[in-house]
Design a protein around this motif. Structure first.
Motif, mmCIF file in Angstrom:
data_model
loop_
_atom_site.group_PDB
_atom_site.id
_atom_site.type_symbol
_atom_site.label_atom_id
_atom_site.label_comp_id
_atom_site.label_asym_id
_atom_site.label_seq_id
_atom_site.Cartn_x
_atom_site.Cartn_y
_atom_site.Cartn_z
ATOM 1 N N LYS A 52 23.086 3.326 6.465
ATOM 2 C CA LYS A 52 23.065 1.884 5.537
ATOM 3 C C LYS A 52 22.522 1.169 6.588
ATOM 4 N N LEU A 53 22.976 1.116 8.295
ATOM 5 C CA LEU A 53 22.935 1.065 9.329
ATOM 6 C C LEU A 53 21.477 0.975 10.368
ATOM 7 N N VAL A 54 21.251 2.210 9.962
ATOM 8 C CA VAL A 54 19.486 2.656 10.818
ATOM 9 C C VAL A 54 18.527 1.727 9.924
ATOM 10 N N ALA A 55 18.665 1.581 7.712
ATOM 11 C CA ALA A 55 18.083 1.043 7.272
ATOM 12 C C ALA A 55 17.737 -0.227 7.503
ATOM 13 N N TYR A 56 18.490 -1.043 7.662
ATOM 14 C CA TYR A 56 18.668 -2.637 8.346
ATOM 15 C C TYR A 56 17.931 -2.350 10.206
ATOM 16 N N GLU A 57 18.108 -1.393 10.541
ATOM 17 C CA GLU A 57 17.374 -1.743 12.133
ATOM 18 C C GLU A 57 16.057 -1.237 12.098
ATOM 19 N N VAL A 58 15.529 0.334 11.282
ATOM 20 C CA VAL A 58 13.911 0.072 11.112
ATOM 21 C C VAL A 58 13.396 -1.312 10.827
ATOM 22 N N ALA A 59 14.402 -1.834 9.113
ATOM 23 C CA ALA A 59 13.870 -2.676 8.701
ATOM 24 C C ALA A 59 12.938 -3.522 9.599
ATOM 25 N N ALA A 60 13.846 -4.439 11.051
ATOM 26 C CA ALA A 60 14.247 -5.242 11.552
ATOM 27 C C ALA A 60 12.811 -4.955 12.508
ATOM 28 N N ARG A 61 12.827 -3.679 12.807
ATOM 29 C CA ARG A 61 11.401 -3.478 13.858
ATOM 30 C C ARG A 61 9.886 -3.333 13.031
ATOM 31 N N GLY A 62 10.101 -3.218 11.509
ATOM 32 C CA GLY A 62 8.775 -3.607 10.981
ATOM 33 C C GLY A 62 8.657 -2.153 9.403
ATOM 34 N N ALA A 63 9.317 -1.846 9.440
ATOM 35 C CA ALA A 63 9.251 -0.428 8.986
ATOM 36 C C ALA A 63 9.740 -0.443 7.548
ATOM 37 N N ASN A 64 8.838 0.152 6.607
ATOM 38 C CA ASN A 64 9.169 0.714 4.812
ATOM 39 C C ASN A 64 9.890 1.665 4.617
ATOM 40 N N VAL A 65 11.530 1.205 4.409
ATOM 41 C CA VAL A 65 12.469 2.151 3.729
ATOM 42 C C VAL A 65 12.541 2.466 2.750
ATOM 43 N N VAL A 66 12.381 3.669 2.401
ATOM 44 C CA VAL A 66 12.809 4.642 0.824
ATOM 45 C C VAL A 66 14.442 4.840 1.336
ATOM 46 N N LEU A 67 15.275 4.288 0.630
ATOM 47 C CA LEU A 67 16.714 4.390 0.092
ATOM 48 C C LEU A 67 17.636 5.328 -0.764
ATOM 49 N N CYS A 68 18.091 6.483 -0.595
ATOM 50 C CA CYS A 68 18.201 7.492 -0.993
ATOM 51 C C CYS A 68 19.703 7.752 -1.033
ATOM 52 N N ALA A 69 20.387 7.788 -2.695
ATOM 53 C CA ALA A 69 21.851 7.787 -2.281
ATOM 54 C C ALA A 69 22.244 7.489 -4.000
ATOM 55 N N ARG A 70 23.419 8.505 -4.077
ATOM 56 C CA ARG A 70 24.365 7.956 -5.332
ATOM 57 C C ARG A 70 23.919 6.691 -6.274
ATOM 58 N N VAL B 173 13.905 1.998 -3.447
ATOM 59 C CA VAL B 173 14.805 2.661 -3.967
ATOM 60 C C VAL B 173 14.822 3.675 -4.731
ATOM 61 N N VAL B 174 15.589 4.916 -4.086
ATOM 62 C CA VAL B 174 15.604 6.401 -4.956
ATOM 63 C C VAL B 174 17.426 6.681 -5.286
ATOM 64 N N GLU B 175 17.631 6.890 -6.508
ATOM 65 C CA GLU B 175 18.735 7.150 -6.882
ATOM 66 C C GLU B 175 18.842 8.997 -6.774
ATOM 67 N N LEU B 176 19.709 8.864 -5.815
ATOM 68 C CA LEU B 176 19.836 11.143 -5.849
ATOM 69 C C LEU B 176 21.109 11.393 -5.094
ATOM 70 N N ARG C 199 12.088 16.819 -8.101
ATOM 71 C CA ARG C 199 12.006 15.119 -9.216
ATOM 72 C C ARG C 199 11.717 14.334 -7.875
ATOM 73 N N GLN C 200 12.732 13.772 -7.613
ATOM 74 C CA GLN C 200 12.633 12.726 -6.877
ATOM 75 C C GLN C 200 11.768 12.294 -5.623
ATOM 76 N N LEU C 201 11.768 13.084 -4.659
ATOM 77 C CA LEU C 201 10.942 12.526 -3.383
ATOM 78 C C LEU C 201 9.836 13.157 -3.889
ATOM 79 N N THR C 202 9.604 14.080 -5.019
ATOM 80 C CA THR C 202 8.385 14.119 -5.955
ATOM 81 C C THR C 202 7.218 13.155 -5.885
#
Length: 271
Positions: free
Chosen positions: A27-45, A67-70, A80-83
């Protein structure tokens, strides 16, 4: 062969896929790369938690967050999901394999169904995700993969038998994969943090008690996050946190008998 790696130093507009993104380090990595302008694909159950993380990422970056439920223990779901991700969202520039969990109990009492599940998540799930994304990175001619291992994958201690085994496997896999992918323009970086003050240890009562006993050694997850994001676009082989743990590991290799005595001492046997 990694000349295009430096293109990833500027994260603006890059696509970063993170497993285990609903909590903790992911989660923290997602916030920091977003702050640096990245588009994020977030995966979890945990879809509900993922959506909250995605909303905050959008607020931070003013750009896309997917958001990808994975369930990374399910190979069919990964394929399936990553395809869908690769076809509908686009090519992944950076992969952060953060999904994982640990249970800390004596091996003679360990539930082997739980052990098998830990290997499916921590090792096999990581491998399936990596293979799927690495194939696309090879076609793109660039990419970087961060595999979150652990200091426990370098220095084993009592009651970490299964967890250490999974992290030793992640480190060995990453070391070999680095050699295979480097000529193809892809960097593999292994991250080996010690205990961090996150919800990682709240999965079971035993793990929670272990964390309370080593809390004084706990790392700031924000600091580890900075180390990861600052390594994006650079040919960094490993990130070891805290840094002195790598010195301890080197000493362990040089003086294994002494290392065994220290690893079984009260300092490291608090689980």
């Amino acid at each position: 062969m990694l000349t295009r790696l430096r293109e990833l130093r500027d994260l603006n507009g890059k696509l970063v896929l993170i497993t285990g993104a609903s909590s903790g380090l992911g989660k923290l990595v997602a916030y920091e790369v977003a702050a640096r302008g990245a588009n994020v694909v977030l995966c979890a159950r945990n879809l509900k938690a993922l959506r909250k993380v995605a909303d905050k990422c959008k607020e931070i970056s003013q750009t896309d967050a997917y958001v990808v439920e994975l369930d990374v223990s399910d190979p069919d779901a990964i394929d399936r999901q990553l395809t869908h991700v690769l076809q509908d969202i686009g090519s992944v520039d950076i992969l952060v394999n953060s999904a994982g969990f640990g249970i800390f109990e004596s091996f003679q009492k360990f539930d082997m169904d739980k052990a098998e599940n830990m290997f499916r998540v921590n090792v096999l799930g990581l491998m399936y995700v990596t293979q799927k994304i690495a194939q696309q990175m090879i076609d793109s001619g660039r990419g970087q993969i961060f595999n979150i291992a652990s200091v426990a994958g370098k220095i084993a201690t009592p009651k970490s038998t299964i967890y250490s085994a999974t992290k030793f496997a992640v480190i060995g896999f990453s070391n070999a994969l680095r050699l295979e992918l480097r000529p193809l323009g892809i960097q593999v970086t292994t991250v080996n943090p010690g205990p961090m003050d996150t919800n990682f240890f709240k999965r079971s009562e035993t793990s929670s008690k272990y964390f309370e006993s080593v809390k004084f050694l706990a790392l700031s997850p924000e600091k580890v996050t900075h180390q990861i994001t600052n390594a994006m676009g650079y040919p960094r082989r490993e990130i070891n946190a805290p840094a002195y743990m790598e010195a301890i590991h080197r000493g362990y290799e040089l003086f294994p008998k002494l290392g065994d005595r220290l690893a079984s001492s009260s300092l490291f046997n608090r689980k």
